[in-house]
Write a protein that holds these residues in place. Structure first.
Motif, mmCIF file in Angstrom:
data_model
loop_
_atom_site.group_PDB
_atom_site.id
_atom_site.type_symbol
_atom_site.label_atom_id
_atom_site.label_comp_id
_atom_site.label_asym_id
_atom_site.label_seq_id
_atom_site.Cartn_x
_atom_site.Cartn_y
_atom_site.Cartn_z
ATOM 1 N N VAL A 1 117.327 22.363 47.054
ATOM 2 C CA VAL A 1 116.343 23.316 47.595
ATOM 3 C C VAL A 1 117.049 24.423 48.365
ATOM 4 C CG1 VAL A 1 114.473 23.589 49.266
ATOM 5 C CG2 VAL A 1 114.442 21.662 47.674
ATOM 6 N N ARG A 2 118.054 24.061 49.159
ATOM 7 C CA ARG A 2 118.781 25.069 49.933
ATOM 8 C C ARG A 2 119.523 26.044 49.036
ATOM 9 N NH1 ARG A 2 122.508 21.833 53.789
ATOM 10 N NH2 ARG A 2 123.134 23.933 54.403
ATOM 11 N N ARG A 3 120.117 25.532 47.946
ATOM 12 C CA ARG A 3 120.840 26.429 47.032
ATOM 13 C C ARG A 3 119.896 27.389 46.320
ATOM 14 N NH1 ARG A 3 123.789 21.644 45.687
ATOM 15 N NH2 ARG A 3 122.421 21.354 43.877
ATOM 16 N N GLN A 4 118.638 26.977 46.136
ATOM 17 C CA GLN A 4 117.690 27.802 45.391
ATOM 18 C C GLN A 4 116.809 28.659 46.292
ATOM 19 O OE1 GLN A 4 115.531 25.406 42.487
ATOM 20 N NE2 GLN A 4 117.322 24.093 42.210
ATOM 21 N N LEU A 5 117.110 28.716 47.593
ATOM 22 C CA LEU A 5 116.326 29.568 48.478
ATOM 23 C C LEU A 5 116.435 31.020 48.016
ATOM 24 C CD1 LEU A 5 117.158 28.098 52.011
ATOM 25 C CD2 LEU A 5 115.063 27.805 50.689
ATOM 26 N N PRO A 6 115.331 31.779 48.069
ATOM 27 C CA PRO A 6 115.358 33.168 47.581
ATOM 28 C C PRO A 6 116.385 34.009 48.325
ATOM 29 C CG PRO A 6 113.102 32.422 47.948
ATOM 30 C CD PRO A 6 114.003 31.377 48.532
ATOM 31 N N ARG A 7 116.926 35.005 47.646
ATOM 32 C CA ARG A 7 117.896 35.919 48.225
ATOM 33 C C ARG A 7 117.425 37.353 47.994
ATOM 34 N NH1 ARG A 7 119.279 32.310 50.694
ATOM 35 N NH2 ARG A 7 121.281 31.225 50.787
ATOM 36 N N GLY A 8 117.359 38.116 49.074
ATOM 37 C CA GLY A 8 117.017 39.529 48.973
ATOM 38 C C GLY A 8 115.517 39.779 48.957
ATOM 39 N N GLY A 9 115.162 41.046 49.170
ATOM 40 C CA GLY A 9 113.775 41.467 49.072
ATOM 41 C C GLY A 9 112.877 40.993 50.184
ATOM 42 N N ALA A 10 113.441 40.773 51.388
ATOM 43 C CA ALA A 10 112.634 40.304 52.513
ATOM 44 C C ALA A 10 112.818 41.266 53.680
ATOM 45 C CB ALA A 10 113.037 38.887 52.918
ATOM 46 N N ARG A 11 112.016 42.320 53.701
ATOM 47 C CA ARG A 11 112.152 43.319 54.762
ATOM 48 C C ARG A 11 111.714 42.779 56.112
ATOM 49 N NH1 ARG A 11 108.993 47.410 57.191
ATOM 50 N NH2 ARG A 11 107.162 46.628 56.094
ATOM 51 N N VAL A 12 110.643 41.969 56.114
ATOM 52 C CA VAL A 12 110.098 41.415 57.355
ATOM 53 C C VAL A 12 110.094 39.899 57.246
ATOM 54 C CG1 VAL A 12 108.129 41.367 58.929
ATOM 55 C CG2 VAL A 12 108.629 43.449 57.626
ATOM 56 N N VAL A 13 110.660 39.220 58.241
ATOM 57 C CA VAL A 13 110.675 37.756 58.249
ATOM 58 C C VAL A 13 110.272 37.259 59.633
ATOM 59 C CG1 VAL A 13 112.480 37.622 56.486
ATOM 60 C CG2 VAL A 13 113.115 37.582 58.915
ATOM 61 N N GLY A 14 109.845 36.027 59.672
ATOM 62 C CA GLY A 14 109.589 35.350 60.938
ATOM 63 C C GLY A 14 110.683 34.329 61.179
ATOM 64 N N VAL A 15 111.131 34.216 62.407
ATOM 65 C CA VAL A 15 112.176 33.262 62.781
ATOM 66 C C VAL A 15 111.676 32.439 63.962
ATOM 67 C CG1 VAL A 15 114.534 32.958 63.622
ATOM 68 C CG2 VAL A 15 114.027 34.768 61.979
ATOM 69 N N ASP A 16 111.734 31.129 63.813
ATOM 70 C CA ASP A 16 111.328 30.258 64.908
ATOM 71 C C ASP A 16 112.084 28.951 64.781
ATOM 72 O OD1 ASP A 16 110.096 29.452 67.197
ATOM 73 O OD2 ASP A 16 108.051 29.577 66.424
ATOM 74 N N GLU A 17 112.011 28.145 65.826
ATOM 75 C CA GLU A 17 112.730 26.882 65.853
ATOM 76 C C GLU A 17 111.775 25.735 66.136
ATOM 77 O OE1 GLU A 17 117.146 27.901 67.547
ATOM 78 O OE2 GLU A 17 115.458 28.261 68.889
ATOM 79 N N THR A 18 112.069 24.610 65.557
ATOM 80 C CA THR A 18 111.381 23.366 65.852
ATOM 81 C C THR A 18 112.441 22.311 66.118
ATOM 82 O OG1 THR A 18 109.655 21.850 65.100
ATOM 83 C CG2 THR A 18 111.230 22.609 63.450
ATOM 84 N N TRP A 19 112.026 21.084 66.433
ATOM 85 C CA TRP A 19 112.975 20.081 66.894
ATOM 86 C C TRP A 19 112.951 18.846 66.008
ATOM 87 C CZ3 TRP A 19 116.088 20.918 71.262
ATOM 88 C CH2 TRP A 19 115.809 22.096 71.952
#
Length: 307
Positions: A96-114
């Protein structure tokens, strides 16, 4: 260059949802003499087919433990021990990590969980675009280079704006990476509420009207909001704690109003919090993760299955 058959077809037993046997054929390269085995689509070197391993991932992602997966599949005549389940989950998470999309993301959300790693709670940072796609997962916390992380997002994904909470770690790192930051208005309103309660009853009673005006400015975000905050701050008769609150808001005003300047930028991280809300019940039921890589693989799989 080409291939020709090498040897006879072989019948091979596999573990799958619908078939138990497949036919494979070896081929030999005419140029170099190396041989390869051709198998039907969806079958690799492992006995379990890709579809069957995906079923293990779905069952585990939905809440079953590794032993629970072993028991559930055993009821249908498929013997998969809990260690094999663990290995498949790790491989699926890596995939799943290797297939994460690349490019084309002008706006993203970043947050953390535990999550718990080796018995200790560790933060995991998740990057999600406005469409809900997971774009990145990192084990963060003490010693993590947030600056490099945001630079990587800008370089590899084309990120121009990130929507975050009001964490100080984010503020400095985003600015250094030359990426614009929209601070979540919901988090800021919570921060404002906590700060008002810490002022004490005497200050709240004496400056109640001003506190109401500050709250209204943060809620409405008027064009002259920064000027109003500055004018109140210049009143040197205000208590130091109240002036510090005004400084906090002034320093972040330009980060609170980015969504007013560009279309398509959310004003909060609510869509990302909703994603966490779907996956939190799952990782709360796990007994804990043993390695950093295992924690990231786990989160990647759960995000893919549940969100």
């Amino acid at each position: 260059m080409g291939f020709h058959k090498w040897g006879r077809p072989r019948v091979r037993r596999i573990v799958d949802l619908t078939v138990t046997e497949i036919v494979t054929q070896r081929y030999r390269c005419k140029r170099c003499g190396q041989t390869v085995t051709a198998s039907p689509r969806g079958v690799g070197r492992a006995r379990r087919s890709h579809a069957f391993r995906a079923l293990i991932g779905v069952l585990y992602g939905l809440g079953l433990s590794h032993r629970g997966v072993e028991t559930a599949l055993g009821l249908f005549g498929h013997r998969v021990d809990h260690v094999s389940s663990w290995r498949d989950i790790q491989r699926l998470g890596q995939s799943v990590r290797r297939q994460l999309p690349r490019g084309g993301a002008r706006v993203v959300g970043v947050d953390e969980t535990w999550v718990k790693v080796r018995g200790q709670s560790r933060p995991v940072g998740v990057v999600v675009d406005v469409g809900g796609r997971t774009l990145g997962i990192e084990l963060t916390g003490a010693g993590f280079d947030y600056h490099e992380w945001f630079e990587t997002l800008a370089r590899e994904l084309g990120v121009q704006v990130v929507v975050t909470d009001d964490s100080r770690d984010y503020c400095t790192a985003v600015e250094a990476a030359h990426v614009r930051q929209q601070q979540c208005l919901v988090h800021m309103k919570r921060t404002l509420g906590r700060a008002k309660r810490r002022l004490g009853p005497v200050v709240r009673q004496r400056h109640g009207r001003l506190l109401e005006q500050i709250t209204e400015v943060v809620r409405e975000l008027p064009g002259d909001g920064a000027a109003q905050l500055l004018r109140w701050y210049l009143n040197t008769t205000l208590p130091p704690a109240l002036r510090r609150l005004l400084v906090h808001l002034l320093e972040r005003w330009h980060q609170l109003t980015v969504h007013q300047q560009q279309a398509g930028i959310p004003s909060s991280t609510n869509w990302l919090e909703g994603k966490f809300g779907r996956i939190k019940p799952r990782y709360r039921t796990t007994r804990g993760l043993k390695t950093d890589a295992g924690a990231v693989n786990f989160m990647a799989l759960v995000c893919d299955v549940l969100a």
